[in-house]
Write a protein that holds these residues in place. Structure first.
Motif, mmCIF file in Angstrom:
data_model
loop_
_atom_site.group_PDB
_atom_site.id
_atom_site.type_symbol
_atom_site.label_atom_id
_atom_site.label_comp_id
_atom_site.label_asym_id
_atom_site.label_seq_id
_atom_site.Cartn_x
_atom_site.Cartn_y
_atom_site.Cartn_z
ATOM 1 N N LEU A 139 9.158 -37.999 49.340
ATOM 2 C CA LEU A 139 9.506 -38.148 48.152
ATOM 3 C C LEU A 139 8.447 -37.985 47.411
ATOM 4 N N SER A 140 7.873 -37.042 46.470
ATOM 5 C CA SER A 140 6.496 -36.875 45.888
ATOM 6 C C SER A 140 6.965 -36.688 44.140
ATOM 7 N N ILE A 141 6.085 -37.197 43.388
ATOM 8 C CA ILE A 141 6.528 -37.506 42.180
ATOM 9 C C ILE A 141 5.326 -37.007 41.428
ATOM 10 N N CYS A 142 5.671 -36.273 40.087
ATOM 11 C CA CYS A 142 4.778 -35.386 39.315
ATOM 12 C C CYS A 142 3.577 -34.925 39.873
ATOM 13 N N TRP A 143 2.308 -35.237 39.940
ATOM 14 C CA TRP A 143 1.189 -34.647 40.358
ATOM 15 C C TRP A 143 1.554 -34.310 41.933
ATOM 16 N N GLY A 144 2.066 -35.408 42.573
ATOM 17 C CA GLY A 144 2.448 -35.546 43.869
ATOM 18 C C GLY A 144 3.248 -34.269 44.215
ATOM 19 N N ALA A 145 4.158 -34.098 43.681
ATOM 20 C CA ALA A 145 5.281 -33.108 43.694
ATOM 21 C C ALA A 145 4.589 -31.828 43.644
ATOM 22 N N GLN A 146 3.860 -31.623 42.580
ATOM 23 C CA GLN A 146 3.065 -30.271 42.334
ATOM 24 C C GLN A 146 2.180 -30.103 43.667
ATOM 25 N N ALA A 147 1.443 -31.154 44.134
ATOM 26 C CA ALA A 147 0.588 -30.729 45.161
ATOM 27 C C ALA A 147 1.514 -30.192 46.311
ATOM 28 N N VAL A 148 2.662 -30.854 46.802
ATOM 29 C CA VAL A 148 3.376 -30.367 47.864
ATOM 30 C C VAL A 148 3.946 -28.994 47.698
ATOM 31 N N LEU A 149 4.368 -28.781 46.512
ATOM 32 C CA LEU A 149 4.730 -27.388 46.232
ATOM 33 C C LEU A 149 3.795 -26.399 46.520
ATOM 34 N N TYR A 150 2.652 -26.725 46.079
ATOM 35 C CA TYR A 150 1.537 -25.866 46.089
ATOM 36 C C TYR A 150 0.962 -25.873 47.658
ATOM 37 N N HIS A 151 0.848 -26.787 48.434
ATOM 38 C CA HIS A 151 0.132 -26.629 49.807
ATOM 39 C C HIS A 151 1.399 -26.141 50.648
ATOM 40 N N GLU A 152 2.571 -26.947 50.639
ATOM 41 C CA GLU A 152 3.525 -26.333 51.473
ATOM 42 C C GLU A 152 4.372 -25.001 51.133
ATOM 43 N N PHE A 153 4.420 -24.870 49.770
ATOM 44 C CA PHE A 153 5.415 -23.634 49.356
ATOM 45 C C PHE A 153 4.555 -22.572 48.735
ATOM 46 N N THR A 154 3.298 -22.720 48.492
ATOM 47 C CA THR A 154 2.221 -21.752 47.850
ATOM 48 C C THR A 154 2.624 -21.653 46.338
ATOM 49 N N ILE A 155 3.398 -22.499 45.663
ATOM 50 C CA ILE A 155 3.623 -22.371 44.126
ATOM 51 C C ILE A 155 2.591 -23.225 43.374
ATOM 52 N N GLU A 156 1.923 -22.623 42.581
ATOM 53 C CA GLU A 156 0.928 -23.147 41.727
ATOM 54 C C GLU A 156 1.408 -23.857 40.191
ATOM 55 N N LYS A 157 0.916 -24.906 39.887
ATOM 56 C CA LYS A 157 1.354 -25.414 38.780
ATOM 57 C C LYS A 157 0.693 -24.558 37.811
ATOM 58 N N GLU A 158 1.315 -24.633 36.489
ATOM 59 C CA GLU A 158 0.644 -23.878 35.281
ATOM 60 C C GLU A 158 0.619 -24.785 34.302
ATOM 61 N N ASP A 159 -0.278 -24.323 33.402
ATOM 62 C CA ASP A 159 -0.751 -25.306 32.041
ATOM 63 C C ASP A 159 0.482 -25.234 30.990
ATOM 64 N N LEU A 160 0.644 -26.196 30.344
ATOM 65 C CA LEU A 160 1.418 -26.305 29.416
ATOM 66 C C LEU A 160 0.816 -26.126 28.095
ATOM 67 N N PRO A 161 1.402 -25.376 26.949
ATOM 68 C CA PRO A 161 0.541 -25.340 25.677
ATOM 69 C C PRO A 161 0.451 -26.808 24.997
ATOM 70 N N LYS A 162 0.951 -27.779 25.194
ATOM 71 C CA LYS A 162 0.872 -29.352 24.785
ATOM 72 C C LYS A 162 1.340 -30.324 26.105
ATOM 73 N N LYS A 163 1.189 -31.344 25.835
ATOM 74 C CA LYS A 163 1.836 -32.186 26.852
ATOM 75 C C LYS A 163 3.139 -32.374 26.766
ATOM 76 N N CYS A 164 3.936 -32.603 27.704
ATOM 77 C CA CYS A 164 5.211 -32.732 27.852
ATOM 78 C C CYS A 164 5.177 -34.409 28.038
ATOM 79 N N SER A 165 5.522 -34.924 26.942
ATOM 80 C CA SER A 165 5.834 -36.360 26.995
ATOM 81 C C SER A 165 7.029 -36.933 26.286
ATOM 82 N N GLY A 166 7.722 -37.387 27.048
ATOM 83 C CA GLY A 166 9.031 -38.155 26.350
ATOM 84 C C GLY A 166 10.024 -38.201 27.288
ATOM 85 N N VAL A 167 11.384 -38.415 26.804
ATOM 86 C CA VAL A 167 12.679 -38.797 27.336
ATOM 87 C C VAL A 167 13.429 -37.497 27.214
ATOM 88 N N TYR A 168 13.961 -36.847 28.339
ATOM 89 C CA TYR A 168 14.678 -35.449 28.008
ATOM 90 C C TYR A 168 16.167 -35.393 28.764
#
Length: 305
Positions: A139-168
């Motif tokens: 079970l990987s969380i936030c950056w950990g999830a992005q690291a797994v997606l990148y290393h295991e499944f070759t899906i790169e993270k992408e920059d957001l125009p502004k920080k995603c911060s809140g409860v959605y």
């Protein structure tokens, strides 16, 4: 059932105050039971706070669990004492010959850096290769999830125009998945990140299944179809005040940051925030531990292929 922890781990008293069933390893050794072995790769700066958040969740299931904490040997954290790390944390060399039923990889404050520029990225790569044969489910969380997606499944993270911060609010795409058993069709979860992963790219990866998304925050829960990887891009484990603490920390540093969305009552930072995601946090962790770890792991690792 309890989580089994080192006898002097400071967070034990906080957990007991919350009526979380904690058993020290001395007592656990007298019980004739096969507890689950869970490795927590704690990459967060405030390690003791993250320990508290995760142990609270692991201790709220009917499964007895032994927990081992792992830190990166190539990086010395600044917000935790060396004595705490030396006493309660292992490095990869210490555990490389062991097998674990489950592994949790936390977030890390490095998401705006390319993966290869992160000081401990080679250790993460080694850990993920090792986990293929030594861990039942991760079970990987936030950056950990992005690291797994990148290393295991070759899906790169992408920059957001502004920080995603809140409860959605989030919607379930696979409501019959064991991972989200008991979830409402729409549920809330906190996010705190500057990057995202592409929903369209995830859909094109045949080994992955998107479980939950948000119109505002994007992809939230993803699982591999072999159930070995669960990835959460947000922070269901956060306490009610964690987003406030991050916001106040950034303001104190003189950073330009917006008030976390849908978080403070009336969007007023002087008012105390409420935890509106707690029940789904417990469901996620208990579902993962039950359906993806306990019911999948071999009873004896030594007899498994």
């Amino acid at each position: 059932m309890p989580i089994n922890l080192p006898k002097d781990l400071p967070v034990i008293e906080k957990l007991r105050d919350e009526n979380i069933f904690v058993m020290d390893q001395e007592r656990a050794h007298t019980q004739d039971i096969r507890p689950l072995e869970v490795l927590i790769v704690n990459l967060m700066p405030e390690k003791e706070k993250t320990e508290h958040q995760l142990l609270r969740l692991l201790g709220n299931t009917p499964l007895q669990t032994n927990v081992t904490f792992l830190r990166m040997a190539s990086y010395q954290p600044k917000n935790v004492s060396s004595s705490h790390l030396d006493q309660f944390y292992k490095v990869f060399e210490d555990i490389k010959d062991r097998r674990f039923d489950g592994m949790i990889v936390t977030g890390a404050p490095v998401e705006q850096m390319p993966f290869e520029e992160v000081a401990y990225w080679p250790e993460i790569v080694t850990l993920l290769f090792w986990a293929k044969t030594h861990v039942t489910s991760t079970l990987s969380i936030c950056w950990g999830a992005q690291a797994v997606l990148y290393h295991e499944f070759t899906i790169e993270k992408e920059d957001l125009p502004k920080k995603c911060s809140g409860v959605y609010p989030h919607s379930l795409l696979t409501p019959h998945s064991p991972l989200v058993r008991g979830f409402n069709d729409t549920f809330l979860a906190p996010h705190s990140r500057h990057t995202t992963v592409s929903y369209e790219k995830l859909l094109k990866q045949p080994a992955l299944e998107v479980v939950a998304v948000s119109d505002q925050a994007g992809v939230f829960l993803v699982q591999s179809k072999d159930q070995r990887h669960i990835m959460a891009t947000g922070h269901l484990e956060y306490d009610a005040t964690t987003l406030r603490d991050e916001y106040e920390r950034d303001i104190a540093k003189g950073l330009e940051c917006e008030v976390p969305e849908n978080y403070f009552p009336d969007d007023d930072p002087t008012k105390d925030p409420q935890n509106t995601w707690r029940s789904h946090t417990h469901l996620l962790f208990s579902n993962w531990l039950n359906y993806y770890v306990y019911q999948q792991t071999p009873f004896e690792w030594s007899t498994s292929s």
